[in-house]
Scaffold this active site. Structure first.
Site, PDB file in Angstrom:
ATOM      1  N   ASP A  78      40.526  84.554  72.085  1.00 37.58           N
ATOM      2  CA  ASP A  78      40.963  85.539  71.103  1.00 37.58           C
ATOM      3  C   ASP A  78      41.164  86.897  71.775  1.00 37.58           C
ATOM      4  OD1 ASP A  78      41.413  87.198  68.938  1.00 37.58           O
ATOM      5  OD2 ASP A  78      39.856  86.273  67.702  1.00 37.58           O
ATOM      6  N   ASN A 132      44.194  85.229  61.638  1.00 34.81           N
ATOM      7  CA  ASN A 132      45.646  85.170  61.488  1.00 34.81           C
ATOM      8  C   ASN A 132      46.316  86.504  61.794  1.00 34.81           C
ATOM      9  OD1 ASN A 132      48.048  84.357  58.877  1.00 34.81           O
ATOM     10  ND2 ASN A 132      48.087  83.714  61.004  1.00 34.81           N
ATOM     11  N   CYS A 144      46.215  87.539  65.497  1.00 35.43           N
ATOM     12  CA  CYS A 144      46.506  87.522  66.940  1.00 35.43           C
ATOM     13  C   CYS A 144      47.051  86.167  67.389  1.00 35.43           C
ATOM     14  CB  CYS A 144      45.266  87.884  67.764  1.00 35.43           C
ATOM     15  SG  CYS A 144      44.823  89.627  67.730  1.00 35.43           S
ATOM     16  N   ARG A 145      46.184  85.192  67.518  1.00 36.09           N
ATOM     17  CA  ARG A 145      46.573  83.929  68.141  1.00 36.09           C
ATOM     18  C   ARG A 145      47.560  83.104  67.331  1.00 36.09           C
ATOM     19  NH1 ARG A 145      40.789  81.548  69.176  1.00 36.09           N
ATOM     20  NH2 ARG A 145      40.481  82.591  67.175  1.00 36.09           N
ATOM     21  N   CYS A 150      44.105  80.172  63.350  1.00 43.95           N
ATOM     22  CA  CYS A 150      43.038  80.816  64.116  1.00 43.95           C
ATOM     23  C   CYS A 150      42.048  81.407  63.115  1.00 43.95           C
ATOM     24  CB  CYS A 150      43.594  81.861  65.086  1.00 43.95           C
ATOM     25  SG  CYS A 150      44.316  83.345  64.333  1.00 43.95           S
TER      26      CYS A 150
END
Length: 147
Positions: A122, A12, A14-15, A9
């Site tokens: 996000d 690096n 959250c997703r 993402c």
């Protein structure tokens, strides 16, 4: 031989760490290894975002041991599959592709067409951490069914 999958993402935090943590749990007992990275260097060395970790814990996903790192050109050689969270990340990844490399780079949501999602939003911006977890779970199940 262990298959290696990298989730990517933007930051690096959250997703992609959520995708890594969820898919690790769902793939337990298989011969697949997972990692995650971000296209930016904003959060290198940091743990996943606190609110994302807090939302994941009740679902049985522990991300506390993960640390952000930046995606590198070398990741093409180190992984069998690179999975982007959105089209912008996919473009950033492709811009680093070494000449002649054929490592597949795909959108995570391609593994869950039934959701109707064309990217993983996000939650750092949407604030809907539970929605992210639900979408990631659906995509992870789809991915694992095709490995």
């Amino acid at each position: 031989m262990t298959k290696r999958v990298l989730f990517v993402c933007l930051g690096n935090i959250c997703r992609s760490p959520t995708a890594e943590a969820v898919t690790r749990v769902l793939a337990e007992g298989t011969d697949v290894a997972f990692d995650s990275a971000g296209t930016s260097d904003w959060h290198v060395g940091e743990p996943p975002y606190g609110a994302m970790q807090a939302a994941a814990r009740p679902h049985g996903y522990d991300m506390s041991g993960l640390r952000a790192r930046q995606f590198t050109r070398g990741d093409f050689a180190d992984f069998d599959l690179i999975v982007a969270m959105d089209p912008a990340n996919l473009s950033e990844i492709e811009a680093l592709r070494p000449a002649g490399d054929d490592t597949p780079v795909v959108l995570f949501t391609d593994y869950a067409p039934e959701t109707g999602a064309d990217h993983v939003p996000d939650p750092y911006y949407t604030r809907d951490f539970d929605q992210t977890i639900e979408l990631v779970e659906a995509c992870a199940r789809g991915l694992l069914s095709r490995l």
